[in-house]
Write an enzyme that holds these catalytic residues in place. Sequence first.
Site, PDB file in Angstrom:
ATOM      1  N   CYS A 361       0.852  -1.193   0.000  1.00 30.82           N
ATOM      2  CA  CYS A 361       0.000   0.000   0.000  1.00 30.82           C
ATOM      3  C   CYS A 361       0.875   1.226   0.000  1.00 30.82           C
ATOM      4  O   CYS A 361       1.036   1.896   1.025  1.00 30.82           O
ATOM      5  CB  CYS A 361      -0.917  -0.036   1.210  1.00 30.82           C
ATOM      6  N   GLU A 362       1.463   1.499  -1.121  1.00 31.28           N
ATOM      7  CA  GLU A 362       2.390   2.602  -1.249  1.00 31.28           C
ATOM      8  C   GLU A 362       2.588   2.859  -2.745  1.00 31.28           C
ATOM      9  O   GLU A 362       2.987   1.951  -3.475  1.00 31.28           O
ATOM     10  CB  GLU A 362       3.707   2.174  -0.577  1.00 31.28           C
TER      11      GLU A 362
END
Length: 448
Positions: A361-362
């Site tokens: 999640c980046e």
Amino acid sequence: MVLPETMAVNALGELVIGGETAGDLARRFGTPLLVYDEELIRKRCREYMTALARSYPRFFVAFAGKAFMTQATAVIMAQEGLGLDLVSGGEIYTALKAGFSPDRIQFNGNNKSDHELSMAVKAGIGRVIADGFQELYALDEIARAHGVVQDILLRVTPGVEAHTHEYTQTGQEDSKFGFSVGDGSALEAVAQALSLPGLSLRGIHCHVGSQVLDLSPFRLAAAIMMDFRARIYQETGALLDEVNLGGGLGIRYQDCDAPPRIQDYVDAVSQAVREACRRHSLPLPVLQLEPGRSVVGEAGVTLYTVGTIKEIPGLRTYVSVDGGMTDNPRPALYGARYSAILAQRAKEDPARQYTIAGRCCESGDVLIWDIDLPEVTRGDILAVFSTGAYHYSMASNYNRCPKPTVVLVSQGMADPIVERETYEDLVAKDRIPARLRKGVEATGRACS
Ligand code: LLP
């Protein structure tokens, strides 16, 4: 793209590594999967050993464990006649556990703890590469407390800037590593080391940087080190018998990379050392090298399974895979670039450009920004090349992603050398303090 020399694509268009197809490996072990071609690791070890044997009388090659350290790595290095350059208690523990001879280990690092130094002294580690005055004094005390004299080299900063990413340059003056030749602290460290009874100064060490694709910084560093050795002799009368020039030779990540051959690198440094000895009329020292990346880098291939494909019309198509910055932080950290193929459709022509995204999640978790591939579909196996050095050793559990299986393949045999982490492994070291549990009970919302 040009495949690493021991790998091939079969008639069905499948990538074959060590006699196993990538598809079979992915089915058997799951993905993400880090596959090592044993033959290529051994070939690189032999290239170093043969090149040195041909061009230099006395030498020692230590594999830099930071590139990829497991017990199986230690066994292979022992079998190929290499030593180990290690940088932490954890790496030393791993090597000793695998039965690696302590006297063939060199212990590097800019901040070794007293505990690690004691561990090294007790284990009989061959050379401690001392870095910093405080470490010299601490090591001297520890050695004397154990009734031994510890052999050391001094880590020296030759003031050479290698043309590589600034995070992987190490030989320049402004560095946390080593005693500087330029400002006189290296000579002062020699004087101190010679005076401390618990230490025996055997030589000097340097390392200019990593993923260096040009031989000139290596030649330059070798000449500076040899001049420094001559200066030590003039000023103190001590003729040091060992010169360690570190590692740093680059590898091919993409077709456009053109690393020098190991033979050429070895010839370049050994000639520089010989030439300096002639100039100073001094005998040749033992020449030591510490390659990491160039031994294991190209032998590693990471297999991923393609999941979500998101097309942003006119802009970009993201292909997301089931790993990412957790198994390969190098694109995010250094802007590193890679080549990749669809492992089961390697003969198909590219259809369009994709961006390969990791699963974290980046937004920065992108493995390859632009790559031409055939039409990609969910479930395809993507093989990313040259992931053998500084990948598993730098892997993390970000987003609580388990680290992948590492499998060693050779002549149709595939054996895990590190098992995939399980979710249970991920929580194994977690503790919930009793007082938190009490709070949970009080609110009646127990968590099982
Ligand atoms: N010796 C010393 C003292 C080193 O510091 C290093 C690497 C080596 C040997 C091995 O260098 P090699 O032959 O592997 O280039 N994480 C970075 C690389 C850091 C290298 C640190 N020192 C990366 O992923 O590119």
